[in-house]
Design an enzyme around this catalytic site. Sequence first.
Site, PDB file in Angstrom:
ATOM      1  CB  ALA A 119       1.275  -0.219   4.830  1.00 54.02           C
ATOM      2  CE1 TYR A 175      -8.337  -5.551   2.097  1.00 51.58           C
ATOM      3  CE2 TYR A 175      -6.534  -6.173   3.544  1.00 51.58           C
ATOM      4  CZ  TYR A 175      -7.041  -5.374   2.538  1.00 51.58           C
ATOM      5  OH  TYR A 175      -6.258  -4.411   1.970  1.00 51.58           O
ATOM      6  CD  GLU A 176      -8.113  -7.097  -2.156  1.00 53.68           C
ATOM      7  OE1 GLU A 176      -8.450  -6.720  -3.284  1.00 53.68           O
ATOM      8  OE2 GLU A 176      -6.928  -7.254  -1.813  1.00 53.68           O
ATOM      9  CG  MET A 203      -4.546  -6.201   7.573  1.00 51.36           C
ATOM     10  SD  MET A 203      -6.018  -5.269   7.090  1.00 51.36           S
ATOM     11  CE  MET A 203      -6.198  -4.162   8.485  1.00 51.36           C
ATOM     12  CB  SER A 204      -0.131  -8.009   2.968  1.00 47.26           C
ATOM     13  OG  SER A 204       0.974  -7.248   3.390  1.00 47.26           O
ATOM     14  CG  HIS A 230      -4.498  -7.207   0.949  1.00 44.24           C
ATOM     15  ND1 HIS A 230      -4.622  -6.373  -0.139  1.00 44.24           N
ATOM     16  CD2 HIS A 230      -3.382  -6.826   1.601  1.00 44.24           C
ATOM     17  CE1 HIS A 230      -3.616  -5.515  -0.141  1.00 44.24           C
ATOM     18  NE2 HIS A 230      -2.837  -5.762   0.905  1.00 44.24           N
ATOM     19  CB  SER A 273      -0.855   0.070   1.270  1.00 44.38           C
ATOM     20  OG  SER A 273      -1.659  -1.050   1.378  1.00 44.38           O
ATOM     21  CG  HIS A 286      -2.915  -2.159  -3.770  1.00 41.03           C
ATOM     22  ND1 HIS A 286      -1.886  -3.025  -3.548  1.00 41.03           N
ATOM     23  CD2 HIS A 286      -3.292  -1.702  -2.569  1.00 41.03           C
ATOM     24  CE1 HIS A 286      -1.665  -3.085  -2.253  1.00 41.03           C
ATOM     25  NE2 HIS A 286      -2.506  -2.297  -1.634  1.00 41.03           N
ATOM     26  CG  ASN A 341      -0.899   2.739  11.356  1.00 40.92           C
ATOM     27  OD1 ASN A 341      -0.627   2.245  10.260  1.00 40.92           O
ATOM     28  ND2 ASN A 341      -1.426   2.048  12.338  1.00 40.92           N
ATOM     29  CG  HIS A 344      -6.756   2.898   3.834  1.00 41.37           C
ATOM     30  ND1 HIS A 344      -5.787   1.917   4.008  1.00 41.37           N
ATOM     31  CD2 HIS A 344      -6.895   3.041   2.501  1.00 41.37           C
ATOM     32  CE1 HIS A 344      -5.383   1.491   2.825  1.00 41.37           C
ATOM     33  NE2 HIS A 344      -6.027   2.156   1.888  1.00 41.37           N
TER      34      HIS A 344
END
Length: 282
Positions: free
Chosen positions: A121, A93-94, A218-219, A91, A38, A69, A242, A254
Amino acid sequence: MDPNKISADVQAAATVLEGHIEKRLGTDRPLAAITMGSGLGGLARAIRDPLHIPYHVLPGWPRPTVIGHSGEAVVGTLNGVPVLGLSGRVHLYEGGSPDRVAFYVRVLGALGVTSLFLSNAAGAIREGLLPGELMLVRDHLNLTGTSPLFGPVVGTESRFPDLSFAYDPELRAIVRSTAESQGLPLKEGVYAAMHGPAYETPAEIRMLRTLGADAVGMSTVPEVIAARALGIRCVAVSCLTNFAAGVTDEPLDHEEVLEIGKLVEHDFQKLVAASVARFSEA
Ligand code: HPA
């Protein structure tokens, strides 16, 4: 998912991608693939004489849906070294299966790519880690509850891959010494992978800290697991975008994750380009 179908789909995408690689590199092959996380897609612009291959021309290639992306493979050179950049990834979550997340890694395996530089990230958990810093991943915690290796073995993949050195010690040493020679501070730590897409609760971040996580994202982890099953050497750098939830009183956003990614993009590009140029030393 039927392992023969996965192998056939991977082979079909690899054949098309190989045709494009040949157009740009002739008989040379990419020394490394680079997955851009990201806000870090700008690295694609640092690739010399790039040939852009939108994911939609590659049969079966899952297309990312997240802002930030663009979704293309980029073939060219970085500091004179042939590379394959992957701008945008899918990812967990997609939705869909972990096979979708690992699809590109299996294509890299079919192409004979031997090293993979992943970026992501991540939220900073450990005290002393700050947004805007880069963290070399030393190890991971797979807290996604899944793996791209669930189910029957695909092709020649290892059933029980060893993850003792999932993040290749020699490649890590190269990245570390490259950062040092560039005067770029580089932290090091353990990356915890969560399924997402919601950011974590402060209680979950306290749990992750107790478990030994330094950063959270998350990746990356599903891809590294698939890569190790194929014998591909991995190295990963997290861009800390963050403070993780509850580390400060600020809520997470985000947009902020993408903005901080942009701020460190230049340093990150320099680090990746100069490191990959030295991968043949490993
Ligand atoms: N948590 C999970 N994923 C992330 C974060 C975070 O704080 N920051 C960037 N990706």
